[in-house]
Write an enzyme that holds these catalytic residues in place. Structure first.
Site, PDB file in Angstrom:
ATOM      1  N   ASP A 269      91.733  69.929  44.752  1.00 43.29           N
ATOM      2  CA  ASP A 269      93.041  69.745  44.128  1.00 43.29           C
ATOM      3  C   ASP A 269      92.970  68.831  42.912  1.00 43.29           C
ATOM      4  O   ASP A 269      93.738  68.995  41.967  1.00 43.29           O
ATOM      5  CB  ASP A 269      94.038  69.206  45.155  1.00 43.29           C
ATOM      6  CG  ASP A 269      94.524  70.305  46.093  1.00 43.29           C
ATOM      7  OD1 ASP A 269      95.343  71.122  45.673  1.00 43.29           O
ATOM      8  OD2 ASP A 269      94.051  70.355  47.234  1.00 43.29           O
TER       9      ASP A 269
ATOM     10  N   ARG B  53      84.171  68.677  49.555  1.00 48.57           N
ATOM     11  CA  ARG B  53      83.578  69.578  48.560  1.00 48.57           C
ATOM     12  C   ARG B  53      83.626  71.021  49.046  1.00 48.57           C
ATOM     13  O   ARG B  53      83.451  71.292  50.226  1.00 48.57           O
ATOM     14  CB  ARG B  53      82.113  69.207  48.302  1.00 48.57           C
ATOM     15  CG  ARG B  53      81.908  67.848  47.652  1.00 48.57           C
ATOM     16  CD  ARG B  53      80.428  67.531  47.529  1.00 48.57           C
ATOM     17  NE  ARG B  53      80.171  66.276  46.843  1.00 48.57           N
ATOM     18  CZ  ARG B  53      80.023  66.150  45.538  1.00 48.57           C
ATOM     19  NH1 ARG B  53      80.113  67.218  44.761  1.00 48.57           N
ATOM     20  NH2 ARG B  53      79.786  64.977  44.991  1.00 48.57           N
TER      21      ARG B  53
ATOM     22  N   ARG C 217      94.077  67.516  60.974  1.00 54.32           N
ATOM     23  CA  ARG C 217      94.626  67.267  59.635  1.00 54.32           C
ATOM     24  C   ARG C 217      96.014  67.870  59.522  1.00 54.32           C
ATOM     25  O   ARG C 217      96.280  68.951  60.042  1.00 54.32           O
ATOM     26  CB  ARG C 217      93.713  67.867  58.555  1.00 54.32           C
ATOM     27  CG  ARG C 217      94.247  67.628  57.130  1.00 54.32           C
ATOM     28  CD  ARG C 217      93.257  68.082  56.077  1.00 54.32           C
ATOM     29  NE  ARG C 217      93.269  69.506  55.862  1.00 54.32           N
ATOM     30  CZ  ARG C 217      93.254  70.109  54.657  1.00 54.32           C
ATOM     31  NH1 ARG C 217      93.238  69.381  53.568  1.00 54.32           N
ATOM     32  NH2 ARG C 217      93.223  71.416  54.556  1.00 54.32           N
TER      33      ARG C 217
ATOM     34  N   ARG D 126      96.950  77.178  46.752  1.00 55.65           N
ATOM     35  CA  ARG D 126      95.786  76.430  47.219  1.00 55.65           C
ATOM     36  C   ARG D 126      94.648  76.526  46.198  1.00 55.65           C
ATOM     37  O   ARG D 126      94.525  77.494  45.466  1.00 55.65           O
ATOM     38  CB  ARG D 126      95.322  76.958  48.573  1.00 55.65           C
ATOM     39  CG  ARG D 126      96.291  76.619  49.697  1.00 55.65           C
ATOM     40  CD  ARG D 126      95.659  76.906  51.033  1.00 55.65           C
ATOM     41  NE  ARG D 126      96.534  76.533  52.128  1.00 55.65           N
ATOM     42  CZ  ARG D 126      96.633  75.310  52.638  1.00 55.65           C
ATOM     43  NH1 ARG D 126      95.912  74.334  52.134  1.00 55.65           N
ATOM     44  NH2 ARG D 126      97.447  75.058  53.642  1.00 55.65           N
TER      45      ARG D 126
ATOM     46  N   HIS E  30      87.725  77.224  55.718  1.00 55.18           N
ATOM     47  CA  HIS E  30      88.330  77.555  54.430  1.00 55.18           C
ATOM     48  C   HIS E  30      87.939  78.979  54.052  1.00 55.18           C
ATOM     49  O   HIS E  30      86.754  79.341  54.104  1.00 55.18           O
ATOM     50  CB  HIS E  30      87.855  76.581  53.354  1.00 55.18           C
ATOM     51  CG  HIS E  30      88.524  75.243  53.462  1.00 55.18           C
ATOM     52  ND1 HIS E  30      89.127  74.806  54.613  1.00 55.18           N
ATOM     53  CD2 HIS E  30      88.695  74.244  52.560  1.00 55.18           C
ATOM     54  CE1 HIS E  30      89.637  73.600  54.407  1.00 55.18           C
ATOM     55  NE2 HIS E  30      89.390  73.242  53.175  1.00 55.18           N
TER      56      HIS E  30
ATOM     57  N   GLU F  93      93.851  63.372  46.771  1.00 55.82           N
ATOM     58  CA  GLU F  93      93.547  64.672  46.190  1.00 55.82           C
ATOM     59  C   GLU F  93      93.833  64.774  44.692  1.00 55.82           C
ATOM     60  O   GLU F  93      92.974  65.176  43.930  1.00 55.82           O
ATOM     61  CB  GLU F  93      94.346  65.758  46.930  1.00 55.82           C
ATOM     62  CG  GLU F  93      93.994  65.842  48.408  1.00 55.82           C
ATOM     63  CD  GLU F  93      94.799  66.886  49.146  1.00 55.82           C
ATOM     64  OE1 GLU F  93      94.418  68.063  49.094  1.00 55.82           O
ATOM     65  OE2 GLU F  93      95.811  66.528  49.764  1.00 55.82           O
TER      66      GLU F  93
END
Length: 919
Positions: free
Chosen positions: A574, A612, A410, A750, A150, A534
């Site tokens: 989210d 997280r 994913r 995002r 990320h 989410e």
């Protein structure tokens, strides 16, 4: 540049380190920019500090004028001076954590450091927990940490490596017997590294590729995790043997690391099946290299001779037979050095993995060879004096296999639905699957899953997207053959909204032969299918979605084939973006409780996967506190947590810090699972009506949050203008796009850039907004409600963690500095209106938090953190002031000025380092 802190013995070494590093930086500034540069930096720092003490108009105008007068090239040097200072302070603080741990270990009174493995085992002993109970807890214990790419790590790899060298040198200064010459040499080395840090370009000049991110992730396995993970297991075993000496202990491998990097396809078109395969090859290549290094060292040490020790005939015969399978020149030359002969065989077979038939087919074969050596050595080596390097390597092979880290795959639920729609349409099962009702989808998918025949056609002209989807599942099947089933175990479904979302993935697995239905009705399934819940609505719907699946015969058979275990991922980012932090955290908590209770009815084991982030707005915080705040009944379930972006470098760059972070998490989970922790709910005076309090506060908070974020027509414009969102996109920190689609809609943005942008402008809105209204409106209903909240804070770990995180967020936020960003909003009236709304909510939140905690100031009960944030603010503020001026100037230009953009990016990097958070 020096730091003035409150004087106490605990922080004296820290102050010494910070001042030493600050003075070195000052000397470097003079060398590169003369006294003028140093004086300018010191002048701005002093003015900012004065403004913090006394926010008068005169001080403010003087500081603004000083900053406005800065022009290139000195402006970028001032920005870098403050940024690099933060990196140095961060290193010093990490070094102090290591120092404190050593101080505990050296104390003559045998003081035990909190959240250590030693403290955990002592608590077990003090609570009379039996060996049988502990062993059962250990057998069920599971903590899995997943590294992700990320894009929140603003510091590039080269700079991280310099920081690690600085940290390693700095710690040498604590040696109590340094001579003057040795100290001088160390300080010279330190100065040279700080100089290199100043002379290194801290910004990336291109976006990293996915394989760049894979290599960055593997760096932590190479430098720390490969050794730290077995050390944690061994330390726990040692502590158990020490306090339960009459027992024989076997600590299973309960702590694992996995990865998303190279497998996370959600919104990242750069993660192709080819990239995923290359990722798996990179994993294997590294772990084989690590094994080879250890084996070469073992070969040096295992010089035992059969002329000196007795070795079994069967072992001798086996070595002789195995030697015939490897070239003569690769064999060990001295016949009597039996273990070296064995290790020569092992090394050759290891080097040929994936290359020829000589190589091991699976890691268990290597494990067997190592255990044979271990068993042979036991016959002639003194008892209770085990050869630790061999024992550690055996543990490492069990932990890492030939795959190093399990790679999760994913993708977004919508992508699977599109592929299934086309597959079903091509074989005339249904014309438009995506338009069917949920009940009809489930009925149809169940029917197809119960039919052994495939629905995909070999030579059909599927769309590019469907072909790509089928390739992914074919890759998973091939990966299981080449790298072992542990290489890919879980397929995660983003934006899971219904049971059919999981059945679709199961059907795609069936088409690739990963899910197999035999003629006799027996089912084989080689892949866990996990929903990612989410949004606030999805979290509410989660228990019903899973109940539907657990009730279905076809899904039951899949679960039976997977050991009756179901993984569920909970998205913190989210949910918070969708409903605010208080509501999201409560919905996450309730979802776990409800799913856990429902799963018990179906005798299904659970593993909760907590998505997280590093920042407070994305569920961030210390690992041990994250674990302790979960519902107590779920602590015996498997726990899985993402470790994202800047968290990787802050926790796992330095070996001692990595060890300390992991032992904190393990000790908390162990005590909680064994029901002895004071930090988890079983040790508290639980009152059922507290849940109703949270339900009421969360509902009020949700309305407040959504009234601004979704109902105010100007909010999205305000967000885009008042934050450096546009400029962050130029910061080359990730391969993944900032938005799922090329769209300006809020839902497609995002959560990471959403949080990153608010952090930069010091409003930190995602981490606290609307929580104050939810709590305050409840408290104001009657006199006893505030007492309820105070009791909840005192006795409920979930609530205490929530309140403490809100305090941290408000402490890092700064409304005075945030007001500067109003100058970036084109509609002044609109900007003032929304900012005032945020300020009012900030004040409401601060007021209710202080009433709940009974403190005079935020974080009074955590003075170390409070002091750290307080001391950083005067150094962060100049970067914020500069950022506003530079962005305003940049946005007014018709064409991008690269030098100006670079200065903006430098402020972004510096503020991220100063606040120790990005996204």
């Amino acid at each position: 540049m020096t730091l003035q802190t409150k004087n106490n013995d605990h922080t004296t070494p820290l102050r010494r380190d910070v001042n030493l590093l600050g003075n070195m930086l000052g000397e470097i500034l003079v060398h590169h920019g003369g006294e003028e540069l140093l004086n300018k930096v010191e002048s701005i720092r002093k003015l900012t500090k004065d403004l913090r003490k006394n926010h008068e108009a005169e001080n403010y105008e003087q500081l603004k004028q000083e900053i406005s007068n800065l022009k290139p090239p000195i402006r970028s040097q001032v920005i870098r001076a403050f940024s690099i200072y933060f990196h140095l302070v961060n290193i010093a603080e990490q070094n102090h954590r290591i120092r404190r741990r050593r101080e505990y270990q050296l104390r003559e009174d045998h003081g035990v450091q909190p959240y250590s493995l030693e403290s955990a085992v002592k608590n077990l002993k003090n609570n009379d927990i039996s060996k049988e109970v502990i062993q059962n807890v250990l057998n069920d214990l599971s903590l899995e940490l997943i590294i992700t790419a990320h894009p929140t790590e603003a510091t590039k790899r080269t700079v991280l490596e310099i920081q690690k060298r600085i940290a390693n040198i700095l710690i040498q200064l604590d040696h109590p017997q340094l001579t003057d010459q040795e100290r001088q040499n160390i300080e010279e080395s330190l100065f040279n590294e700080v100089t290199v840090l100043w002379q290194t370009d801290e910004l990336r000049h291109r976006k990293p590729t996915v394989m760049d991110e894979v290599r960055n992730g593997l760096y932590y396995f190479d430098k720390t995790l490969f050794d730290v993970l077995p050390d944690i297991h061994q330390e726990l075993e040692n502590r158990l043997e020490e306090l339960y000496p009459e027992e024989n202990w076997s600590v299973p491998n309960f702590l694992h690391f996995g990865s998303w990097i190279g497998g996370d396809r959600d919104g990242n078109p750069n993660v192709t099946p080819e990239v995923t395969w290359s990722t798996l090859e990179s994993h294997r290549k590294l772990v084989l290299k690590k094994y080879e290094t250890v084996l070469i060292e073992l070969m040096k040490r295992f010089s035992h001779s059969t002329t000196r020790v007795k070795v079994s005939e069967s072992f001798l015969r086996a070595v002789q037979e195995e030697e015939s399978s490897i070239p003569h020149e690769k064999r060990w030359r001295v016949d009597s050095e039996i273990y070296r002969r064995k290790f020569a065989i092992i090394l050759e077979r290891l080097r040929e993995v994936g290359q020829s038939e000589v190589g091991y087919n699976e890691a268990d074969e290597l494990l067997t060879d190592l255990q044979e050596v271990q068993e042979s050595v036991h016959f002639h080596h003194p008892s209770k004096r085990e050869l630790k390097m061999l024992k550690k390597l055996i543990r490492q092979v069990k932990l890492f296999g030939f795959h190093l880290a399990t790679l999760d795959i994913r993708n977004h639920s919508g992508e699977h639905e599109m592929a299934i729609t086309e597959l079903l349409q091509k074989v005339n099962i249904t014309e438009n699957y995506s338009e069917l009702s949920e009940d009809k989808k489930i009925e149809l998918l169940s029917k197809v899953l119960k039919d052994p025949r495939p629905i995909s056609l070999l030579n059909e002209d599927y769309s590019e997207e469907t072909q790509e989807m089928l390739k992914v599942f074919q890759l998973i099947r091939e990966a299981h053959k080449e790298f072992g089933e542990r290489s890919i175990q879980v397929y995660l479904i983003s934006m899971t909204e219904s049971a059919s979302d999981l059945l679709e993935v199961l059907l795609l697995a069936k088409e690739a032969g990963i899910y197999r239905l035999h003629a006799d009705g027996k089912v084989e399934s080689g892949l866990d299918v996990a929903p990612l819940l989410e949004t606030v609505d999805d979290l509410k719907a989660g228990p019903e979605i899973l109940k539907t699946l657990f009730s279905m015969d076809v899904y039951k058979k899949h679960l039976d084939a997977r050991g009756k275990d179901q993984e569920i991922m909970l998205g913190y980012s989210d949910g918070s973006k969708d409903g605010g932090t208080l509501t999201a955290n409560w919905r996450l908590y309730k979802a776990q409780q409800e799913i856990h209770e429902m799963a018990k009815e179906y005798n299904v084991g659970l593993k909760f996967f907590h998505g997280r982030g590093g920042s407070l707005g994305r569920g961030g915080g210390p690992l041990n506190r994250s674990i302790a705040s979960q519902p107590v009944e779920t602590l015996g379930d498997g726990v899985k947590i993402t470790e994202q972006g800047e968290v990787l470098s802050s926790r796992y760059l330095i070996t001692d810090i990595a060890y300390r972070s992991l032992e904190q998490g393990v000790s908390t989970l162990l005590e909680g699972a064994a029901h002895v922790s004071k930090e988890t709910e079983q040790a508290t005076s639980w009152e059922e009506h507290w849940e109703q309090v949270m339900e009421e506060a969360a509902n009020t908070s949700l309305k407040k949050y959504q009234s601004l974020v979704f109902s105010d027509k100007d909010f999205l414009t305000y967000f885009n203008e008042v934050t450096p969102l546009q400029e962050i996109s130029e910061l080359n920190i990730g391969s993944r796009p900032m938005k799922r689609k090329d769209s300006t809609k809020f839902e497609n943005l995002r959560a990471i850039p959403w949080v990153f942008a608010w952090t930069q402008n010091r409003q930190l809105l995602p981490a606290w907004y609307a929580a104050g209204t939810g709590l305050a409106e409840y408290a104001e209903q009657n006199d006893s409600n505030l007492t309820n909240l105070q009791q909840m804070y005192e006795n409920w770990p979930f609530f205490r963690s929530t309140i403490d995180n809100l305090q941290m967020a408000l402490t890092k936020a700064d409304m005075h500095t945030a007001k500067e960003y109003s100058a970036l909003v084109n509609d002044e009236e609109m900007g003032e209106r929304i900012f005032q709304n945020i300020v009012d909510e900030y004040n409401t939140t601060k007021d209710i938090l202080l009433k709940i905690t009974g403190d005079n100031e935020l974080l009074d009960h955590q003075p170390t953190i409070q002091e750290s944030v307080r001391l950083r603010n005067p150094y962060v503020d100049p970067l914020n002031f500069l950022q506003v001026d530079l962005i305003k100037e940049l946005r007014e230009l018709d064409e991008t000025d690269e030098e100006l953009l670079t200065e903006v990016l430098l402020t972004i990097s510096g503020i991220a380092a100063g606040l120790r958070n990005t996204g």
